[in-house]
Design a protein around this motif. Sequence first.
Motif, PDB file in Angstrom:
ATOM      1  N   GLU A 218      -7.020  14.207  -7.619  1.00  0.00           N
ATOM      2  CA  GLU A 218      -7.444  15.096  -8.684  1.00  0.00           C
ATOM      3  C   GLU A 218      -7.160  14.388  -9.995  1.00  0.00           C
ATOM      4  O   GLU A 218      -6.144  13.711 -10.149  1.00  0.00           O
ATOM      5  CB  GLU A 218      -6.669  16.416  -8.640  1.00  0.00           C
ATOM      6  N   ALA A 219      -8.061  14.540 -10.954  1.00  0.00           N
ATOM      7  CA  ALA A 219      -7.890  13.860 -12.236  1.00  0.00           C
ATOM      8  C   ALA A 219      -6.592  14.262 -12.917  1.00  0.00           C
ATOM      9  O   ALA A 219      -5.987  13.489 -13.648  1.00  0.00           O
ATOM     10  CB  ALA A 219      -9.083  14.162 -13.145  1.00  0.00           C
ATOM     11  N   SER A 220      -6.133  15.504 -12.683  1.00  0.00           N
ATOM     12  CA  SER A 220      -4.912  15.971 -13.335  1.00  0.00           C
ATOM     13  C   SER A 220      -3.666  15.282 -12.796  1.00  0.00           C
ATOM     14  O   SER A 220      -2.620  15.320 -13.418  1.00  0.00           O
ATOM     15  CB  SER A 220      -4.766  17.487 -13.160  1.00  0.00           C
ATOM     16  N   VAL A 221      -3.756  14.656 -11.616  1.00  0.00           N
ATOM     17  CA  VAL A 221      -2.606  13.965 -11.038  1.00  0.00           C
ATOM     18  C   VAL A 221      -2.676  12.471 -11.332  1.00  0.00           C
ATOM     19  O   VAL A 221      -1.739  11.877 -11.842  1.00  0.00           O
ATOM     20  CB  VAL A 221      -2.544  14.191  -9.514  1.00  0.00           C
ATOM     21  N   PHE A 222      -3.812  11.850 -11.029  1.00  0.00           N
ATOM     22  CA  PHE A 222      -3.925  10.403 -11.148  1.00  0.00           C
ATOM     23  C   PHE A 222      -4.762  10.015 -12.361  1.00  0.00           C
ATOM     24  O   PHE A 222      -5.854   9.464 -12.234  1.00  0.00           O
ATOM     25  CB  PHE A 222      -4.516   9.816  -9.857  1.00  0.00           C
ATOM     26  N   ASP A 223      -4.225  10.283 -13.547  1.00  0.00           N
ATOM     27  CA  ASP A 223      -4.870   9.779 -14.741  1.00  0.00           C
ATOM     28  C   ASP A 223      -4.596   8.282 -14.847  1.00  0.00           C
ATOM     29  O   ASP A 223      -3.841   7.713 -14.052  1.00  0.00           O
ATOM     30  CB  ASP A 223      -4.386  10.529 -15.984  1.00  0.00           C
ATOM     31  N   ASP A 224      -5.213   7.618 -15.801  1.00  0.00           N
ATOM     32  CA  ASP A 224      -5.094   6.163 -15.888  1.00  0.00           C
ATOM     33  C   ASP A 224      -3.649   5.710 -16.079  1.00  0.00           C
ATOM     34  O   ASP A 224      -3.221   4.704 -15.500  1.00  0.00           O
ATOM     35  CB  ASP A 224      -5.951   5.630 -17.038  1.00  0.00           C
ATOM     36  N   ALA A 225      -2.879   6.438 -16.893  1.00  0.00           N
ATOM     37  CA  ALA A 225      -1.500   6.019 -17.128  1.00  0.00           C
ATOM     38  C   ALA A 225      -0.647   6.179 -15.873  1.00  0.00           C
ATOM     39  O   ALA A 225       0.248   5.372 -15.615  1.00  0.00           O
ATOM     40  CB  ALA A 225      -0.900   6.824 -18.279  1.00  0.00           C
ATOM     41  N   THR A 226      -0.911   7.234 -15.075  1.00  0.00           N
ATOM     42  CA  THR A 226      -0.190   7.398 -13.812  1.00  0.00           C
ATOM     43  C   THR A 226      -0.553   6.277 -12.851  1.00  0.00           C
ATOM     44  O   THR A 226       0.316   5.715 -12.171  1.00  0.00           O
ATOM     45  CB  THR A 226      -0.524   8.763 -13.184  1.00  0.00           C
ATOM     46  N   LEU A 227      -1.834   5.934 -12.800  1.00  0.00           N
ATOM     47  CA  LEU A 227      -2.247   4.810 -11.964  1.00  0.00           C
ATOM     48  C   LEU A 227      -1.599   3.513 -12.455  1.00  0.00           C
ATOM     49  O   LEU A 227      -1.252   2.644 -11.660  1.00  0.00           O
ATOM     50  CB  LEU A 227      -3.770   4.683 -11.975  1.00  0.00           C
ATOM     51  N   GLY A 228      -1.425   3.399 -13.772  1.00  0.00           N
ATOM     52  CA  GLY A 228      -0.723   2.232 -14.312  1.00  0.00           C
ATOM     53  C   GLY A 228       0.713   2.166 -13.830  1.00  0.00           C
ATOM     54  O   GLY A 228       1.234   1.095 -13.508  1.00  0.00           O
ATOM     55  N   ALA A 229       1.372   3.341 -13.754  1.00  0.00           N
ATOM     56  CA  ALA A 229       2.746   3.384 -13.253  1.00  0.00           C
ATOM     57  C   ALA A 229       2.803   2.985 -11.786  1.00  0.00           C
ATOM     58  O   ALA A 229       3.682   2.219 -11.360  1.00  0.00           O
ATOM     59  CB  ALA A 229       3.330   4.780 -13.450  1.00  0.00           C
ATOM     60  N   LEU A 230       1.868   3.494 -10.983  1.00  0.00           N
ATOM     61  CA  LEU A 230       1.807   3.128  -9.562  1.00  0.00           C
ATOM     62  C   LEU A 230       1.544   1.631  -9.407  1.00  0.00           C
ATOM     63  O   LEU A 230       2.145   0.959  -8.556  1.00  0.00           O
ATOM     64  CB  LEU A 230       0.725   3.941  -8.866  1.00  0.00           C
ATOM     65  N   TYR A 231       0.639   1.121 -10.221  1.00  0.00           N
ATOM     66  CA  TYR A 231       0.303  -0.302 -10.188  1.00  0.00           C
ATOM     67  C   TYR A 231       1.545  -1.153 -10.488  1.00  0.00           C
ATOM     68  O   TYR A 231       1.806  -2.158  -9.828  1.00  0.00           O
ATOM     69  CB  TYR A 231      -0.797  -0.555 -11.218  1.00  0.00           C
ATOM     70  N   LYS A 232       2.330  -0.728 -11.482  1.00  0.00           N
ATOM     71  CA  LYS A 232       3.547  -1.454 -11.844  1.00  0.00           C
ATOM     72  C   LYS A 232       4.556  -1.424 -10.695  1.00  0.00           C
ATOM     73  O   LYS A 232       5.216  -2.429 -10.397  1.00  0.00           O
ATOM     74  CB  LYS A 232       4.162  -0.826 -13.094  1.00  0.00           C
ATOM     75  N   LEU A 233       4.686  -0.278 -10.019  1.00  0.00           N
ATOM     76  CA  LEU A 233       5.612  -0.165  -8.890  1.00  0.00           C
ATOM     77  C   LEU A 233       5.185  -1.060  -7.734  1.00  0.00           C
ATOM     78  O   LEU A 233       6.019  -1.621  -7.023  1.00  0.00           O
ATOM     79  CB  LEU A 233       5.712   1.292  -8.434  1.00  0.00           C
ATOM     80  N   VAL A 234       3.872  -1.197  -7.541  1.00  0.00           N
ATOM     81  CA  VAL A 234       3.369  -2.115  -6.516  1.00  0.00           C
ATOM     82  C   VAL A 234       3.674  -3.551  -6.914  1.00  0.00           C
ATOM     83  O   VAL A 234       4.142  -4.354  -6.098  1.00  0.00           O
ATOM     84  CB  VAL A 234       1.852  -1.920  -6.298  1.00  0.00           C
ATOM     85  N   GLN A 235       3.426  -3.894  -8.173  1.00  0.00           N
ATOM     86  CA  GLN A 235       3.701  -5.243  -8.649  1.00  0.00           C
ATOM     87  C   GLN A 235       5.182  -5.604  -8.506  1.00  0.00           C
ATOM     88  O   GLN A 235       5.527  -6.760  -8.224  1.00  0.00           O
ATOM     89  CB  GLN A 235       3.293  -5.383 -10.126  1.00  0.00           C
ATOM     90  N   ASP A 236       6.049  -4.620  -8.706  1.00  0.00           N
ATOM     91  CA  ASP A 236       7.498  -4.861  -8.628  1.00  0.00           C
ATOM     92  C   ASP A 236       8.030  -4.744  -7.207  1.00  0.00           C
ATOM     93  O   ASP A 236       9.248  -4.748  -6.995  1.00  0.00           O
ATOM     94  CB  ASP A 236       8.236  -3.871  -9.536  1.00  0.00           C
ATOM     95  N   SER A 237       7.137  -4.583  -6.227  1.00  0.00           N
ATOM     96  CA  SER A 237       7.481  -4.584  -4.796  1.00  0.00           C
ATOM     97  C   SER A 237       8.291  -3.367  -4.362  1.00  0.00           C
ATOM     98  O   SER A 237       9.021  -3.434  -3.372  1.00  0.00           O
ATOM     99  CB  SER A 237       8.223  -5.875  -4.418  1.00  0.00           C
ATOM    100  N   TYR A 238       8.177  -2.272  -5.093  1.00  0.00           N
ATOM    101  CA  TYR A 238       8.801  -1.033  -4.639  1.00  0.00           C
ATOM    102  C   TYR A 238       7.909  -0.297  -3.643  1.00  0.00           C
ATOM    103  O   TYR A 238       8.395   0.489  -2.830  1.00  0.00           O
ATOM    104  CB  TYR A 238       9.100  -0.104  -5.821  1.00  0.00           C
ATOM    105  N   VAL A 239       6.610  -0.539  -3.734  1.00  0.00           N
ATOM    106  CA  VAL A 239       5.637   0.111  -2.868  1.00  0.00           C
ATOM    107  C   VAL A 239       4.634  -0.934  -2.398  1.00  0.00           C
ATOM    108  O   VAL A 239       4.172  -1.757  -3.198  1.00  0.00           O
ATOM    109  CB  VAL A 239       4.900   1.249  -3.615  1.00  0.00           C
ATOM    110  N   ASP A 240       4.310  -0.900  -1.108  1.00  0.00           N
ATOM    111  CA  ASP A 240       3.298  -1.806  -0.550  1.00  0.00           C
ATOM    112  C   ASP A 240       1.972  -1.106  -0.295  1.00  0.00           C
ATOM    113  O   ASP A 240       0.909  -1.655  -0.568  1.00  0.00           O
ATOM    114  CB  ASP A 240       3.795  -2.421   0.767  1.00  0.00           C
ATOM    115  N   ALA A 241       2.024   0.108   0.271  1.00  0.00           N
ATOM    116  CA  ALA A 241       0.813   0.841   0.610  1.00  0.00           C
ATOM    117  C   ALA A 241       1.105   2.331   0.593  1.00  0.00           C
ATOM    118  O   ALA A 241       2.235   2.753   0.862  1.00  0.00           O
ATOM    119  CB  ALA A 241       0.308   0.430   1.985  1.00  0.00           C
TER     120      ALA A 241
END
Length: 289
Positions: free
Chosen positions: A57-80
């Motif tokens: 839903e757009a109210s959950v995954f706005d661009d900035a939230t996706l940016g936070a998820l992307y950063k967590l993936v880059q920092d190896s906290y999340v793989d999938a």
Amino acid sequence: MTEDDGLLSADDGEQPGDEWEELDVSDTEADRIARAQDREFLEFRKRIKNTEQFKVEASVFDDATLGALYKLVQDSYVDAFGGPISTGKEANIYTALAPDGEVAVKVYRINASDFKQMRAYLEGDPRFEGIGSDKKKVVVAWTKKEYANLERARKAGVRVPEPIAVERNVLVMEYLGDDDRRAKRLNEVHIENPETTYEVVREYMRRLYDAGLVHGDLSEFNIVVHEGELCLLDLGQAVTVHHPNSREFLERDCENVAGFFARQGVDVDADDLLAHVTEPEPDPSGNAE
């Protein structure tokens, strides 16, 4: 209570005080990523939004939230990412794979339309002074507060999900459950020994209070059973004992807990529980002050 009773032992040394670090709600790398929207991030956003399990839903995954998820993936906290564990007005929780196993990812909604329930817990907390009604700042501070509350609870010997990382409005923490499903709430299980279960919950409440915290929304709906232990959830709204509404919140917690265990046949009274939680712990040396 000992470790044999399923309780964690509090860390040695001084108990945490009521002082808190200032919560930084300024722009983070996740915000910069979202604004820059580089090619890799755009691919990541497309991949997440095309994942059926997310039911985005757009109210959950706005661009900035996706940016936070992307950063967590880059920092190896999340793989999938996996599917949703729970959904709510303020936050959704999802499973995810990390390098060391499964984790839970809690995503607070930046665009949630109603913060009235949050404000009762925010007003009077010095960490939120100057934030005002800016939704982004409120949610970012709330998320960081939950991380800090979980850390404090664990140091006090209370079993809660281990906080792993926080980025903007996204909190990564220990997943409580197994391969089949999340851990069951207290209201979803048959309690074989309600008296002992009550004693554990009562001790957790006392340890939180001794550490300067009041849960503020404690009930059978946010206490789960995981690997034979009771675990407390949802500490985002927990306040310090100096919060102007802390006594009211604690009394409500005691009423909720006492009411549930009374229905399980335990001889319990909310006033007695309140007294147990708030009375100073006896000096083990037996010396009166």
